[in-house]
Scaffold this active site. Structure first.
Site, PDB file in Angstrom:
ATOM      1  N   ASP A  75      52.529  -2.669  25.803  1.00  0.00           N
ATOM      2  CA  ASP A  75      52.173  -4.044  25.440  1.00  0.00           C
ATOM      3  C   ASP A  75      52.499  -4.275  23.958  1.00  0.00           C
ATOM      4  OD1 ASP A  75      50.017  -6.498  26.042  1.00  0.00           O
ATOM      5  OD2 ASP A  75      49.844  -5.714  24.017  1.00  0.00           O
ATOM      6  N   PHE A 112      34.994   0.129  24.451  1.00  0.00           N
ATOM      7  CA  PHE A 112      35.907   0.946  23.630  1.00  0.00           C
ATOM      8  C   PHE A 112      37.292   0.283  23.562  1.00  0.00           C
ATOM      9  CE2 PHE A 112      38.988   4.570  24.796  1.00  0.00           C
ATOM     10  CZ  PHE A 112      39.448   4.772  23.504  1.00  0.00           C
ATOM     11  N   ASP A 158      41.383  -3.252  21.031  1.00  0.00           N
ATOM     12  CA  ASP A 158      42.395  -4.264  21.370  1.00  0.00           C
ATOM     13  C   ASP A 158      42.301  -5.469  20.429  1.00  0.00           C
ATOM     14  OD1 ASP A 158      44.364  -5.513  23.395  1.00  0.00           O
ATOM     15  OD2 ASP A 158      42.728  -6.973  23.356  1.00  0.00           O
ATOM     16  N   ASP A 209      44.629 -13.834  33.210  1.00  0.00           N
ATOM     17  CA  ASP A 209      44.229 -13.652  31.810  1.00  0.00           C
ATOM     18  C   ASP A 209      45.285 -14.253  30.875  1.00  0.00           C
ATOM     19  OD1 ASP A 209      42.358 -12.066  29.810  1.00  0.00           O
ATOM     20  OD2 ASP A 209      44.407 -11.609  29.215  1.00  0.00           O
ATOM     21  N   ASP A 210      46.557 -14.024  31.196  1.00  0.00           N
ATOM     22  CA  ASP A 210      47.645 -14.581  30.378  1.00  0.00           C
ATOM     23  C   ASP A 210      47.627 -16.115  30.430  1.00  0.00           C
ATOM     24  OD1 ASP A 210      48.402 -11.956  29.990  1.00  0.00           O
ATOM     25  OD2 ASP A 210      50.341 -12.120  31.009  1.00  0.00           O
ATOM     26  N   LYS A 262      31.290 -10.371  31.717  1.00  0.00           N
ATOM     27  CA  LYS A 262      31.032 -10.823  33.091  1.00  0.00           C
ATOM     28  C   LYS A 262      30.449  -9.694  33.936  1.00  0.00           C
ATOM     29  CE  LYS A 262      35.413 -12.070  33.752  1.00  0.00           C
ATOM     30  NZ  LYS A 262      36.191 -12.005  32.500  1.00  0.00           N
ATOM     31  N   PHE A 313      45.097 -10.492  38.397  1.00  0.00           N
ATOM     32  CA  PHE A 313      44.001 -10.735  37.456  1.00  0.00           C
ATOM     33  C   PHE A 313      44.533 -10.875  36.026  1.00  0.00           C
ATOM     34  CE2 PHE A 313      40.807  -9.008  34.504  1.00  0.00           C
ATOM     35  CZ  PHE A 313      39.663  -9.701  34.859  1.00  0.00           C
ATOM     36  N   LYS A 348      47.903  -1.448  31.658  1.00  0.00           N
ATOM     37  CA  LYS A 348      46.891  -1.790  30.642  1.00  0.00           C
ATOM     38  C   LYS A 348      45.622  -2.384  31.256  1.00  0.00           C
ATOM     39  CE  LYS A 348      48.004  -6.517  29.145  1.00  0.00           C
ATOM     40  NZ  LYS A 348      48.099  -7.467  28.061  1.00  0.00           N
ATOM     41  N   ARG A 365      35.380 -12.914  20.773  1.00  0.00           N
ATOM     42  CA  ARG A 365      35.294 -12.205  22.060  1.00  0.00           C
ATOM     43  C   ARG A 365      33.911 -12.503  22.612  1.00  0.00           C
ATOM     44  NH1 ARG A 365      38.380  -9.670  25.565  1.00  0.00           N
ATOM     45  NH2 ARG A 365      39.660  -8.786  23.889  1.00  0.00           N
ATOM     46  N   ASP A 419      45.324  -6.864  18.370  1.00  0.00           N
ATOM     47  CA  ASP A 419      45.829  -8.206  18.701  1.00  0.00           C
ATOM     48  C   ASP A 419      45.477  -9.249  17.641  1.00  0.00           C
ATOM     49  OD1 ASP A 419      46.901  -7.207  20.995  1.00  0.00           O
ATOM     50  OD2 ASP A 419      45.405  -8.060  22.358  1.00  0.00           O
TER      51      ASP A 419
HETATM   52  C1  GPP Z   1      44.023  -6.529  28.213  1.00  0.00           C
HETATM   53  O1  GPP Z   1      44.930  -7.068  27.302  1.00  0.00           O
HETATM   54  C2  GPP Z   1      44.055  -5.054  28.086  1.00  0.00           C
HETATM   55  C3  GPP Z   1      43.106  -4.337  27.454  1.00  0.00           C
HETATM   56  C4  GPP Z   1      41.915  -4.991  26.906  1.00  0.00           C
HETATM   57  C5  GPP Z   1      43.267  -2.847  27.345  1.00  0.00           C
HETATM   58  C6  GPP Z   1      43.280  -2.398  25.919  1.00  0.00           C
HETATM   59  C7  GPP Z   1      43.584  -0.959  25.881  1.00  0.00           C
HETATM   60  C8  GPP Z   1      43.420  -0.117  24.843  1.00  0.00           C
HETATM   61  C9  GPP Z   1      43.768   1.307  25.007  1.00  0.00           C
HETATM   62  C10 GPP Z   1      42.883  -0.556  23.530  1.00  0.00           C
HETATM   63  P1  GPP Z   1      44.685  -8.424  26.490  1.00  0.00           P
HETATM   64  O2  GPP Z   1      44.923  -8.153  25.051  1.00  0.00           O
HETATM   65  O3  GPP Z   1      45.423  -9.521  27.142  1.00  0.00           O
HETATM   66  O4  GPP Z   1      43.114  -8.706  26.687  1.00  0.00           O
HETATM   67  P2  GPP Z   1      42.333  -9.923  26.004  1.00  0.00           P
HETATM   68  O5  GPP Z   1      43.040 -11.180  26.409  1.00  0.00           O
HETATM   69  O6  GPP Z   1      40.957  -9.845  26.608  1.00  0.00           O
HETATM   70  O7  GPP Z   1      42.367  -9.673  24.535  1.00  0.00           O
HETATM   71 MG    MG Z   2      43.772  -8.804  23.362  1.00  0.00          MG
HETATM   72 MG    MG Z   3      44.864 -11.617  27.175  1.00  0.00          MG
HETATM   73 MG    MG Z   4      45.982  -6.725  23.991  1.00  0.00          MG
END
Ligand code: GPP
Ligand code: MG
Ligand code: MG
Ligand code: MG
Length: 345
Positions: A165, A89, A94, A234-235, A48, A230, A191, A103, A98
Site C-alpha cells: 500500500d 496496533f 497506519d 472503505d476506499d 464498530k 469491504f 492489508k 479516527r 497515512d
Molecule cells: C486499512 O487501510 C488497512 C489497515 C488499517 C492495516 C494497517 C496495517 C499495518 C501493518 C499498520 P486504510 O489506511 O485505508 O484504513 P483507514 O481508511 O481506516 O485509515
Molecule cells: Mg489509513
Molecule cells: Mg481507507
Molecule cells: Mg493505510
C-alpha cells in the site's frame, strides 16, 4: 440468552484489569501504567467492534445451536478482543503512515497532546498484549500454538499488505500508471481481508476443534473476496463518506493511494481527464483534491461504486451458496455479508 454485545463488552474490563495488575506486579512505575491505560482506552475502544463480535457469533453457528458454556463464551469474546487489540496496533501505526487527522471521531493517537512518536511504541505494546492474554487464558488448550501462529501469520500478511500500500503510493513520485485494479485487489486482500475477515472466523474454527485444512481453505476462499469488497467500501467512504459518520477524514487522494476510485476513474477517463488526474492526484492542496473529485464526478465514480456493490452482493452470495464443507455453515458468511452490505461507516 444474554445479549451477545453485552457479553462481549463485559470482557474488556476483565482484560484491562489483568494487564494493569501484571504491570504493577513487575513494578512498572505508576505514571507509565497511567499512560498505557490511556493509550489502551483511546485506541482499543470506540470502534464498530465487528471483528471482535464475530468470533463468538461464528462459534455459536459452528456449534449448531448447542448451548455454549460460560467459559466458551468468555474465551471466544477474549479472542475477539485480541483482534480489537491487533486492530488498535494497526490503526495507531497506519494513521502515522497515512498522515491522518482523526479516527473514530477523535484525534489520531499520535496527534493527542504530548503523545507524538511515543505512539509508535504504544502500538508495539498494544500488539504484545495479545500474546499476554493468549498465554494467560489458552496455554493449557490443545490449540494454543495454532492461535499464536494464526495471530503471527495474520500480522505478517497485514504488514506485507501495508508495505505494498505504501510503496505503491510514494509521495514524491506520482505515477498513476503504477496503479491497476489487479494491484489494488492484491493489496487489499493482504492489508485488510486477512485480519478483518479470515482471522475472526479461523479463530472460532480452532475453538470449535476444526482440524481439516480443507475447511480453513473453503473459509478463506470466501472471506478474502468479502474482505476485498469491504475495503472497496472503505476506499469509497474515504472520499464520499461523511466524516461525522465514518469518524475519520479521508486522505487517499492526498496520499497518492492506489484506491479503488482512482483505478475506476483512470479506466474510464478521457485523455484530458487523465491529464487532470496526473496533475492533481497525490498533492496536499485543497484545490488539487477538489480537481480530482471533479473528475470523479464527471466520470460518475459514485455510480460505478453502486453498480460494483450490487454486483459484489450477487457474486459473493453465489460463492457462499457453494460452501459445502460439513464442518462449516453458510450462515457464518451470510451473517458477515448482512453486516457489511451497503454500510455507511
Ligand atoms: C486499512 O487501510 C488497512 C489497515 C488499517 C492495516 C494497517 C496495517 C499495518 C501493518 C499498520 P486504510 O489506511 O485505508 O484504513 P483507514 O481508511 O481506516 O485509515
Ligand atoms: Mg489509513
Ligand atoms: Mg481507507
Ligand atoms: Mg493505510
Amino acid at each position: 440468552m444474554a445479549n451477545p454485545v453485552q457479553e462481549f463488552n463485559d470482557v474488556f474490563p476483565v482484560l484491562a484489569d489483568e494487564l494493569i495488575a501484571h504491570l504493577r506486579s513487575i513494578n512498572i512505575p505508576e505514571n507509565a501504567i497511567e499512560w498505557f491505560n490511556r493509550s489502551m482506552r483511546h485506541n482499543v475502544l470506540g470502534g464498530k467492534m465487528n471483528r471482535g463480535l464475530t468470533v463468538a457469533e461464528t462459534l455459536r453457528i459452528l456449534k449448531r445451536g448447542e448451548e455454549l458454556s460460560k467459559e466458551e463464551i468468555f474465551k471466544a469474546n477474549l479472542l475477539g478482543w485480541c483482534i480489537e487489540w491487533l486492530q488498535a496496533f494497526f490503526l495507531v501505526s497506519d494513521d502515522i503512515m497515512d498522515n491522518s487527522k482523526t479516527r473514530r471521531g477523535q484525534p489520531c493517537w499520535y496527534r493527542v497532546g504530548g503523545v507524538g512518536m511515543v505512539a509508535i511504541n504504544d502500538a508495539f505494546i498494544l500488539e504484545s498484549a495479545i500474546y499476554f492474554f493468549l498465554k494467560k487464558h489458552f496455554k493449557k488448550d490443545a490449540y494454543y500454538v495454532e492461535l499464536i501462529e494464526l495471530f503471527h501469520e495474520t500480522t505478517y500478511q497485514t504488514e506485507l499488505g501495508q508495505l505494498l500500500d505504501l510503496i505503491t503510493a510514494p509521495e514524491d513520485d506520482i505515477d498513476l500508471t503504477r496503479f491497476s485494479i489487479e494491484k489494488h485487489a492484491f493489496i487489499v486482500r493482504y492489508k485488510t481481508a486477512y485480519y478483518s475477515f479470515y482471522l475472526p472466523v479461523a479463530l472460532a474454527m480452532h475453538m470449535a476443534g476444526v482440524k481439516d485444512e480443507a475447511a480453513f481453505k473453503q473459509a478463506e476462499d470466501i472471506l478474502l473476496p468479502l474482505g476485498e469488497y469491504f475495503q472497496v467500501q472503505d476506499d469509497y467512504l474515504d472520499c464520499y463518506g461523511k466524516p461525522e459518520v465514518i469518524g475519520k477524514i479521508g486522505t487517499d487522494i492526498e496520499d497518492n493511494k492506489c484506491s479503488w476510485l482512482i483505478n475506476q476513474a483512470l479506466d474510464k477517463a478521457t485523455p484530458e481527464q487523465v491529464k487532470v488526474l496526473h496533475e492533481n492526484y497525490g498533492r496536499r492542496d485543497e484545490a488539487n483534491v477538489v480537481a480530482v473529485k471533479e473528475v470523479y464526478n464527471q466520470i460518475g465514480v459514485e455510480g460505478l461504486f453502486k453498480a460494483y456493490e450490487e454486483e459484489s452482493y450477487t457474486r459473493l452470495n453465489a460463492l457462499i451458496a457453494k460452501i459445502d464443507h460439513p464442518l462449516l455453515s453458510q450462515d457464518v458468511f451470510t451473517s458477515f455479508m448482512k453486516r457489511i452490505y451497503k454500510r455507511t461507516k
